[in-house]
Design a protein around this motif. Structure first.
Motif, PDB file in Angstrom:
ATOM      1  N   ALA A 110      85.999  56.933  99.980  1.00 50.71           N
ATOM      2  CA  ALA A 110      85.827  58.358 100.271  1.00 50.71           C
ATOM      3  C   ALA A 110      84.406  58.652 100.753  1.00 50.71           C
ATOM      4  O   ALA A 110      84.198  59.378 101.736  1.00 50.71           O
ATOM      5  CB  ALA A 110      86.151  59.183  99.034  1.00 50.71           C
ATOM      6  N   LEU A 111      83.421  58.080 100.069  1.00 48.63           N
ATOM      7  CA  LEU A 111      82.023  58.327 100.439  1.00 48.63           C
ATOM      8  C   LEU A 111      81.727  57.836 101.854  1.00 48.63           C
ATOM      9  O   LEU A 111      81.144  58.568 102.667  1.00 48.63           O
ATOM     10  CB  LEU A 111      81.108  57.648  99.422  1.00 48.63           C
ATOM     11  N   LEU A 112      82.122  56.612 102.149  1.00 46.85           N
ATOM     12  CA  LEU A 112      81.841  56.050 103.472  1.00 46.85           C
ATOM     13  C   LEU A 112      82.623  56.770 104.573  1.00 46.85           C
ATOM     14  O   LEU A 112      82.089  57.059 105.648  1.00 46.85           O
ATOM     15  CB  LEU A 112      82.165  54.557 103.484  1.00 46.85           C
ATOM     16  N   ALA A 113      83.881  57.067 104.306  1.00 46.49           N
ATOM     17  CA  ALA A 113      84.716  57.710 105.325  1.00 46.49           C
ATOM     18  C   ALA A 113      84.252  59.132 105.628  1.00 46.49           C
ATOM     19  O   ALA A 113      84.263  59.565 106.787  1.00 46.49           O
ATOM     20  CB  ALA A 113      86.172  57.719 104.871  1.00 46.49           C
ATOM     21  N   LEU A 114      83.843  59.860 104.602  1.00 46.86           N
ATOM     22  CA  LEU A 114      83.480  61.262 104.781  1.00 46.86           C
ATOM     23  C   LEU A 114      82.057  61.448 105.284  1.00 46.86           C
ATOM     24  O   LEU A 114      81.783  62.363 106.074  1.00 46.86           O
ATOM     25  CB  LEU A 114      83.660  62.014 103.461  1.00 46.86           C
ATOM     26  N   TRP A 115      81.127  60.597 104.849  1.00 44.34           N
ATOM     27  CA  TRP A 115      79.719  60.851 105.133  1.00 44.34           C
ATOM     28  C   TRP A 115      79.016  59.772 105.951  1.00 44.34           C
ATOM     29  O   TRP A 115      77.870  59.940 106.325  1.00 44.34           O
ATOM     30  CB  TRP A 115      78.966  61.087 103.821  1.00 44.34           C
ATOM     31  N   VAL A 116      79.707  58.674 106.214  1.00 42.70           N
ATOM     32  CA  VAL A 116      79.132  57.649 107.103  1.00 42.70           C
ATOM     33  C   VAL A 116      80.026  57.560 108.341  1.00 42.70           C
ATOM     34  O   VAL A 116      79.769  58.211 109.335  1.00 42.70           O
ATOM     35  CB  VAL A 116      78.978  56.292 106.386  1.00 42.70           C
ATOM     36  N   ASN A 117      81.067  56.752 108.290  1.00 40.62           N
ATOM     37  CA  ASN A 117      82.099  56.774 109.335  1.00 40.62           C
ATOM     38  C   ASN A 117      83.317  55.973 108.870  1.00 40.62           C
ATOM     39  O   ASN A 117      83.253  55.231 107.889  1.00 40.62           O
ATOM     40  CB  ASN A 117      81.578  56.249 110.687  1.00 40.62           C
ATOM     41  N   GLN A 118      84.410  56.146 109.591  1.00 40.27           N
ATOM     42  CA  GLN A 118      85.671  55.503 109.210  1.00 40.27           C
ATOM     43  C   GLN A 118      85.587  53.974 109.292  1.00 40.27           C
ATOM     44  O   GLN A 118      86.127  53.272 108.451  1.00 40.27           O
ATOM     45  CB  GLN A 118      86.797  55.996 110.126  1.00 40.27           C
ATOM     46  N   LEU A 119      84.895  53.467 110.304  1.00 41.77           N
ATOM     47  CA  LEU A 119      84.817  52.016 110.483  1.00 41.77           C
ATOM     48  C   LEU A 119      84.170  51.347 109.281  1.00 41.77           C
ATOM     49  O   LEU A 119      84.682  50.337 108.774  1.00 41.77           O
ATOM     50  CB  LEU A 119      84.039  51.686 111.756  1.00 41.77           C
ATOM     51  N   SER A 120      83.062  51.883 108.808  1.00 48.75           N
ATOM     52  CA  SER A 120      82.386  51.280 107.652  1.00 48.75           C
ATOM     53  C   SER A 120      83.261  51.351 106.407  1.00 48.75           C
ATOM     54  O   SER A 120      83.260  50.427 105.584  1.00 48.75           O
ATOM     55  CB  SER A 120      81.045  51.969 107.402  1.00 48.75           C
ATOM     56  N   ALA A 121      84.029  52.439 106.257  1.00 50.83           N
ATOM     57  CA  ALA A 121      84.906  52.581 105.097  1.00 50.83           C
ATOM     58  C   ALA A 121      86.007  51.526 105.100  1.00 50.83           C
ATOM     59  O   ALA A 121      86.292  50.887 104.073  1.00 50.83           O
ATOM     60  CB  ALA A 121      85.517  53.983 105.072  1.00 50.83           C
ATOM     61  N   TRP A 122      86.620  51.325 106.254  1.00 50.90           N
ATOM     62  CA  TRP A 122      87.692  50.330 106.337  1.00 50.90           C
ATOM     63  C   TRP A 122      87.164  48.901 106.209  1.00 50.90           C
ATOM     64  O   TRP A 122      87.836  48.031 105.650  1.00 50.90           O
ATOM     65  CB  TRP A 122      88.471  50.506 107.643  1.00 50.90           C
ATOM     66  N   LEU A 123      85.976  48.666 106.718  1.00 51.40           N
ATOM     67  CA  LEU A 123      85.371  47.345 106.544  1.00 51.40           C
ATOM     68  C   LEU A 123      85.115  47.046 105.069  1.00 51.40           C
ATOM     69  O   LEU A 123      85.370  45.934 104.591  1.00 51.40           O
ATOM     70  CB  LEU A 123      84.062  47.261 107.328  1.00 51.40           C
ATOM     71  N   ALA A 124      84.622  48.049 104.333  1.00 50.50           N
ATOM     72  CA  ALA A 124      84.373  47.863 102.902  1.00 50.50           C
ATOM     73  C   ALA A 124      85.676  47.588 102.160  1.00 50.50           C
ATOM     74  O   ALA A 124      85.740  46.709 101.286  1.00 50.50           O
ATOM     75  CB  ALA A 124      83.683  49.098 102.329  1.00 50.50           C
ATOM     76  N   LEU A 125      86.722  48.328 102.508  1.00 55.20           N
ATOM     77  CA  LEU A 125      88.015  48.120 101.853  1.00 55.20           C
ATOM     78  C   LEU A 125      88.583  46.748 102.183  1.00 55.20           C
ATOM     79  O   LEU A 125      89.147  46.067 101.320  1.00 55.20           O
ATOM     80  CB  LEU A 125      88.991  49.216 102.289  1.00 55.20           C
ATOM     81  N   SER A 126      88.424  46.311 103.428  1.00 53.79           N
ATOM     82  CA  SER A 126      88.933  44.998 103.827  1.00 53.79           C
ATOM     83  C   SER A 126      88.199  43.881 103.087  1.00 53.79           C
ATOM     84  O   SER A 126      88.804  42.860 102.726  1.00 53.79           O
ATOM     85  CB  SER A 126      88.797  44.810 105.334  1.00 53.79           C
ATOM     86  N   ALA A 127      86.890  44.058 102.868  1.00 59.02           N
ATOM     87  CA  ALA A 127      86.123  43.046 102.136  1.00 59.02           C
ATOM     88  C   ALA A 127      86.633  42.916 100.708  1.00 59.02           C
ATOM     89  O   ALA A 127      86.767  41.809 100.176  1.00 59.02           O
ATOM     90  CB  ALA A 127      84.638  43.412 102.132  1.00 59.02           C
ATOM     91  N   THR A 128      86.924  44.051 100.078  1.00 56.35           N
ATOM     92  CA  THR A 128      87.459  44.031  98.714  1.00 56.35           C
ATOM     93  C   THR A 128      88.812  43.336  98.678  1.00 56.35           C
ATOM     94  O   THR A 128      89.064  42.481  97.822  1.00 56.35           O
ATOM     95  CB  THR A 128      87.593  45.464  98.172  1.00 56.35           C
TER      96      THR A 128
END
Length: 303
Positions: A110-128
């Motif tokens: 939520a933090l990355l998607a809302l306040w950074v960007n969608q790409l970084s959020a999905w990359l973080a989720l994929s790493a997990t």
């Protein structure tokens, strides 16, 4: 229902939850993320962007590490190095740890998607997902290549850092990813030489357990040389200057020298734990220094 043991305080529980996230590993991931952001931005990025990216990455890595501890608690109970981890000691229940991990991952996305960007959020989720499912649940207990393939999860933070600044990827972040992807085998296999009996007792097929010391150290040396070459290649592709070029050459040369010393001891038939730990310790310094000096190179040139 889980009941806190009478001998433990709530302070112990808080410390236990912090320990679940493996803070020392997170520190190393952030050491690669922030310098990558500097390289991508060409200067020091806005403090808010750095803070949000670092916080999101910390939450995501903490959640992944917590899932790892839940799934590996049987192994951790057997190994001397990990027998004091919170789930082994009963500081909290496995269910509570899972809930904690899920909350961390949701917060990170939520933090990355809302306040950074969608790409970084999905990359973080994929790493997990990769770390938990591919490495922890599948490779770790089945393949001697566990660390080799599993290293991809630990390399994603550089992609997150780059995408947080640019909202895209390119050759420079890919090469940085490759460096950190190559780094875990010599790093962890050196440690595994020291804790070979631990991994053997836990039936984890780490390279020193399933292969000879000579074969293990040879592979450590090969990975070290490839990593050294890759770091040097990054310089011209990323447009970095003499500070980085000199640093990559010297730091990589010293890493390879440590690996060569370890291999020579193995060839002579000596399982030199001291040499293995020298390489392991230096590998942490190496990664930190390489990325910090990379950022310094950018700041000095664009000063």
């Amino acid at each position: 229902m889980y009941v806190l043991p009478a001998t433990r305080t709530w302070v112990d529980v808080v410390r236990g939850y912090v320990a679940l996230t493996k803070p020392r590993i997170i520190e190393l991931l952030l050491v690669t993320t922030i310098p990558t952001m500097v390289v991508a931005y060409g200067a020091i990025p806005p403090a808010r962007l750095i803070l949000l990216t670092v916080l999101g990455g910390t939450l995501a890595a903490g959640g992944a590490n917590t899932f790892n501890m839940v799934l590996d608690r049987d192994i951790d109970a057997v190994m001397e190095r990990t027998k004091n981890r919170p789930l082994v000691q009963g500081v909290m229940s496995p269910r509570a740890a899972v809930v904690f991990a899920v909350v961390l991952e949701l917060a990170a996305f939520a933090l990355l998607a809302l306040w950074v960007n969608q790409l970084s959020a999905w990359l973080a989720l994929s790493a997990t997902a990769f770390y938990v499912v591919i490495y922890t649940m599948w490779l770790k207990r089945r393949s001697k290549q566990n660390i080799v393939i599993g290293g991809a999860a630990g390399a994603v933070p550089v992609l997150i850092g780059w995408s947080a600044v640019t909202d895209n990827l390119g050759w420079t972040p890919v090469l940085l990813f490759v460096v950190i992807f190559i780094w875990p085998p010599p790093h962890f296999w050196a440690l595994a030489v020291r804790y070979r009996d631990d991994y053997a007792a836990a039936n984890v097929p780490m390279m020193p357990v399933v292969a000879s010391l000579r074969r293990t150290t040879l592979e450590i040396l090969v990975y070290s040389v490839v990593m050294w070459a890759t770091t040097v290649l990054i310089g011209p592709i990323a447009g970095l200057g003499w500070i980085y070029a000199t640093s990559a050459t010297l730091l990589g040369g010293l890493f390879t020298w440590y690996a060569l010393r370890l291999y020579r001891h193995a060839v002579s038939g000596v399982a030199d734990v001291a040499e293995a730990m020298k390489l392991f310790t230096y590998s942490i310094t190496y990664l930190t220094a390489l990325f910090v000096l990379m950022a310094i190179d950018v700041l000095v040139r664009n000063g």
